[in-house]
Motif scaffolding. Structure first.
Motif, PDB file in Angstrom:
ATOM      1  N   ARG A 182      77.339 100.662 -51.267  1.00  0.00           N
ATOM      2  CA  ARG A 182      75.908 100.662 -51.338  1.00  0.00           C
ATOM      3  C   ARG A 182      75.341  99.789 -52.521  1.00  0.00           C
ATOM      4  O   ARG A 182      74.269  99.901 -52.836  1.00  0.00           O
ATOM      5  N   GLN A 183      76.284  98.772 -53.115  1.00  0.00           N
ATOM      6  CA  GLN A 183      75.932  97.980 -54.244  1.00  0.00           C
ATOM      7  C   GLN A 183      75.532  99.022 -55.572  1.00  0.00           C
ATOM      8  O   GLN A 183      74.589  98.208 -55.985  1.00  0.00           O
ATOM      9  N   GLU A 184      76.060 100.091 -55.468  1.00  0.00           N
ATOM     10  CA  GLU A 184      75.749 100.570 -56.826  1.00  0.00           C
ATOM     11  C   GLU A 184      76.790 100.089 -57.947  1.00  0.00           C
ATOM     12  O   GLU A 184      76.585 100.278 -59.112  1.00  0.00           O
ATOM     13  N   ILE A 185      77.897  99.716 -57.551  1.00  0.00           N
ATOM     14  CA  ILE A 185      79.007  98.951 -58.254  1.00  0.00           C
ATOM     15  C   ILE A 185      78.898  97.762 -57.793  1.00  0.00           C
ATOM     16  O   ILE A 185      79.543  97.471 -56.548  1.00  0.00           O
ATOM     17  N   THR A 186      78.408  96.639 -58.571  1.00  0.00           N
ATOM     18  CA  THR A 186      78.487  95.198 -58.199  1.00  0.00           C
ATOM     19  C   THR A 186      79.387  94.362 -59.243  1.00  0.00           C
ATOM     20  O   THR A 186      79.273  93.173 -59.006  1.00  0.00           O
ATOM     21  N   GLU A 187      79.407  94.937 -60.513  1.00  0.00           N
ATOM     22  CA  GLU A 187      80.070  94.164 -61.626  1.00  0.00           C
ATOM     23  C   GLU A 187      81.548  93.811 -60.855  1.00  0.00           C
ATOM     24  O   GLU A 187      82.269  94.488 -60.533  1.00  0.00           O
ATOM     25  N   GLY A 188      81.933  92.365 -60.979  1.00  0.00           N
ATOM     26  CA  GLY A 188      82.917  91.656 -60.417  1.00  0.00           C
ATOM     27  C   GLY A 188      84.424  92.504 -60.979  1.00  0.00           C
ATOM     28  O   GLY A 188      85.227  92.639 -59.847  1.00  0.00           O
ATOM     29  N   ILE A 189      84.280  92.514 -62.091  1.00  0.00           N
ATOM     30  CA  ILE A 189      85.878  92.901 -62.594  1.00  0.00           C
ATOM     31  C   ILE A 189      86.061  94.336 -62.105  1.00  0.00           C
ATOM     32  O   ILE A 189      87.173  94.832 -61.559  1.00  0.00           O
ATOM     33  N   SER A 190      84.939  95.172 -62.182  1.00  0.00           N
ATOM     34  CA  SER A 190      85.328  96.654 -61.481  1.00  0.00           C
ATOM     35  C   SER A 190      85.479  96.693 -60.088  1.00  0.00           C
ATOM     36  O   SER A 190      86.394  97.332 -59.597  1.00  0.00           O
ATOM     37  N   VAL A 191      84.661  95.732 -59.328  1.00  0.00           N
ATOM     38  CA  VAL A 191      84.937  95.792 -57.949  1.00  0.00           C
ATOM     39  C   VAL A 191      86.324  95.424 -57.299  1.00  0.00           C
ATOM     40  O   VAL A 191      86.883  96.130 -56.709  1.00  0.00           O
ATOM     41  N   ALA A 192      86.584  94.327 -58.317  1.00  0.00           N
ATOM     42  CA  ALA A 192      88.271  93.853 -58.126  1.00  0.00           C
ATOM     43  C   ALA A 192      88.996  94.767 -58.228  1.00  0.00           C
ATOM     44  O   ALA A 192      90.278  95.143 -57.501  1.00  0.00           O
ATOM     45  N   ALA A 193      88.934  95.602 -59.376  1.00  0.00           N
ATOM     46  CA  ALA A 193      89.882  96.584 -59.766  1.00  0.00           C
ATOM     47  C   ALA A 193      89.978  97.661 -58.762  1.00  0.00           C
ATOM     48  O   ALA A 193      91.044  98.251 -58.292  1.00  0.00           O
ATOM     49  N   LEU A 194      89.028  98.036 -58.450  1.00  0.00           N
ATOM     50  CA  LEU A 194      88.698  99.406 -57.592  1.00  0.00           C
ATOM     51  C   LEU A 194      89.295  98.885 -56.127  1.00  0.00           C
ATOM     52  O   LEU A 194      89.871  99.702 -55.633  1.00  0.00           O
ATOM     53  N   LEU A 195      89.146  97.856 -55.640  1.00  0.00           N
ATOM     54  CA  LEU A 195      89.591  97.287 -54.265  1.00  0.00           C
ATOM     55  C   LEU A 195      90.986  97.323 -54.291  1.00  0.00           C
ATOM     56  O   LEU A 195      91.782  97.521 -53.338  1.00  0.00           O
ATOM     57  N   LYS A 196      91.474  96.415 -55.445  1.00  0.00           N
ATOM     58  CA  LYS A 196      93.216  96.184 -55.538  1.00  0.00           C
ATOM     59  C   LYS A 196      93.680  97.826 -55.574  1.00  0.00           C
ATOM     60  O   LYS A 196      94.629  97.881 -54.848  1.00  0.00           O
ATOM     61  N   TYR A 197      93.071  98.591 -56.199  1.00  0.00           N
ATOM     62  CA  TYR A 197      93.462 100.019 -56.307  1.00  0.00           C
ATOM     63  C   TYR A 197      93.643 100.604 -54.967  1.00  0.00           C
ATOM     64  O   TYR A 197      94.431 101.543 -54.644  1.00  0.00           O
ATOM     65  N   ALA A 198      92.383 100.743 -54.309  1.00  0.00           N
ATOM     66  CA  ALA A 198      92.465 101.191 -52.802  1.00  0.00           C
ATOM     67  C   ALA A 198      93.494 100.614 -51.888  1.00  0.00           C
ATOM     68  O   ALA A 198      94.168 101.216 -51.315  1.00  0.00           O
ATOM     69  N   VAL A 199      93.671  99.341 -52.103  1.00  0.00           N
ATOM     70  CA  VAL A 199      94.907  98.640 -51.374  1.00  0.00           C
ATOM     71  C   VAL A 199      96.038  99.027 -51.716  1.00  0.00           C
ATOM     72  O   VAL A 199      96.886  99.413 -50.638  1.00  0.00           O
ATOM     73  N   GLN A 200      96.462  99.274 -52.988  1.00  0.00           N
ATOM     74  CA  GLN A 200      97.783  99.815 -53.348  1.00  0.00           C
ATOM     75  C   GLN A 200      97.934 101.314 -52.794  1.00  0.00           C
ATOM     76  O   GLN A 200      98.922 101.778 -52.556  1.00  0.00           O
ATOM     77  N   GLU A 201      96.664 101.952 -52.657  1.00  0.00           N
ATOM     78  CA  GLU A 201      96.660 103.396 -52.447  1.00  0.00           C
ATOM     79  C   GLU A 201      97.166 103.565 -50.924  1.00  0.00           C
ATOM     80  O   GLU A 201      97.867 104.363 -50.470  1.00  0.00           O
ATOM     81  N   LEU A 202      96.696 102.776 -50.165  1.00  0.00           N
ATOM     82  CA  LEU A 202      96.653 102.501 -48.743  1.00  0.00           C
ATOM     83  C   LEU A 202      98.124 102.224 -48.516  1.00  0.00           C
ATOM     84  O   LEU A 202      98.498 102.668 -47.435  1.00  0.00           O
ATOM     85  N   ALA A 203      98.728 101.267 -49.187  1.00  0.00           N
ATOM     86  CA  ALA A 203      99.840 100.579 -48.882  1.00  0.00           C
ATOM     87  C   ALA A 203     101.164 101.750 -48.983  1.00  0.00           C
ATOM     88  O   ALA A 203     102.079 101.506 -48.904  1.00  0.00           O
ATOM     89  N   GLY A 204     100.557 102.648 -50.065  1.00  0.00           N
ATOM     90  CA  GLY A 204     101.445 103.891 -50.350  1.00  0.00           C
ATOM     91  C   GLY A 204     102.501 103.383 -51.423  1.00  0.00           C
ATOM     92  O   GLY A 204     103.527 103.689 -51.618  1.00  0.00           O
TER      93      GLY A 204
END
Length: 180
Positions: free
Chosen positions: A158-180
């Motif tokens: 929804r573009q409520e989080i657009t700050e680059g470092i935050s987006v990168a950290a959250l997406l990396k964390y999501a990938v790791q969580e999905l990978a288990g």
């Protein structure tokens, strides 16, 4: 790979305690004399991805002058030259959220905008959170919010989080969580 750029000289165009803008006279990869501008941040960016005992992620919100809008982000700040990156991150987490943490893990290193700045950013995961008092900078009017990973990803969408470092950290964390 060998560097195809040749730096002839550097001139500081503008400098504050936070940034320095430099103009390099160079020979570019085609062999032509050219100029290249670079923004140097005087501090290294550091961020914490605070995750509580329920697996919720803590964000901070504030109005960002540079983009003229409200921004939700992970707790972020800067490490002074020669300051330990983890200690700086612990300080920023406490200042912005009041939290300290028992468990810290190095998580992410990135260059947020590699074509125009040499800025580097480091993010640590913080777990075992303990509440305390905040101590924000005088320019910060902060709110805290805890969200699930799914909610954080929806905030990015929804573009409520657009700050680059935050987006990168959250997406990396999501990938790791999905990978288990």
């Amino acid at each position: 790979m060998e560097n195809p750029w040749i730096k002839l000289n550097t001139k500081t165009v503008y400098e504050t305690p936070w940034i320095k803008i430099e103009q390099d006279k160079v020979i570019n990869p085609s062999g032509r004399e050219d100029f290249y501008g670079k923004v140097h941040f005087q501090q290294t960016a550091v961020g914490a991805l605070p995750i509580d005992e329920d697996g919720k992620i803590w964000l901070v919100g504030q109005f960002r002058y540079t983009v003229d809008r409200y921004s939700w982000e992970i707790p972020l700040g800067g490490a002074e030259e020669n300051e330990d990156l983890l200690e700086a991150t612990k300080r920023e987490l406490q200042e912005e959220t009041g939290f300290s943490a028992n468990d810290w893990k190095g998580f992410l290193h990135l260059h947020p905008s590699i074509s125009s700045t040499d800025q580097q950013a480091y993010v640590f995961i913080a777990r075992g959170l303990r509440a305390g008092a905040t101590n924000p900078d005088e320019t910060e009017v902060l709110r805290q919010k805890k969200v699930t990973l799914k909610e954080a990803l929806q905030m990015i969408d929804r573009q409520e989080i657009t700050e680059g470092i935050s987006v990168a950290a959250l997406l990396k964390y999501a990938v790791q969580e999905l990978a288990g």
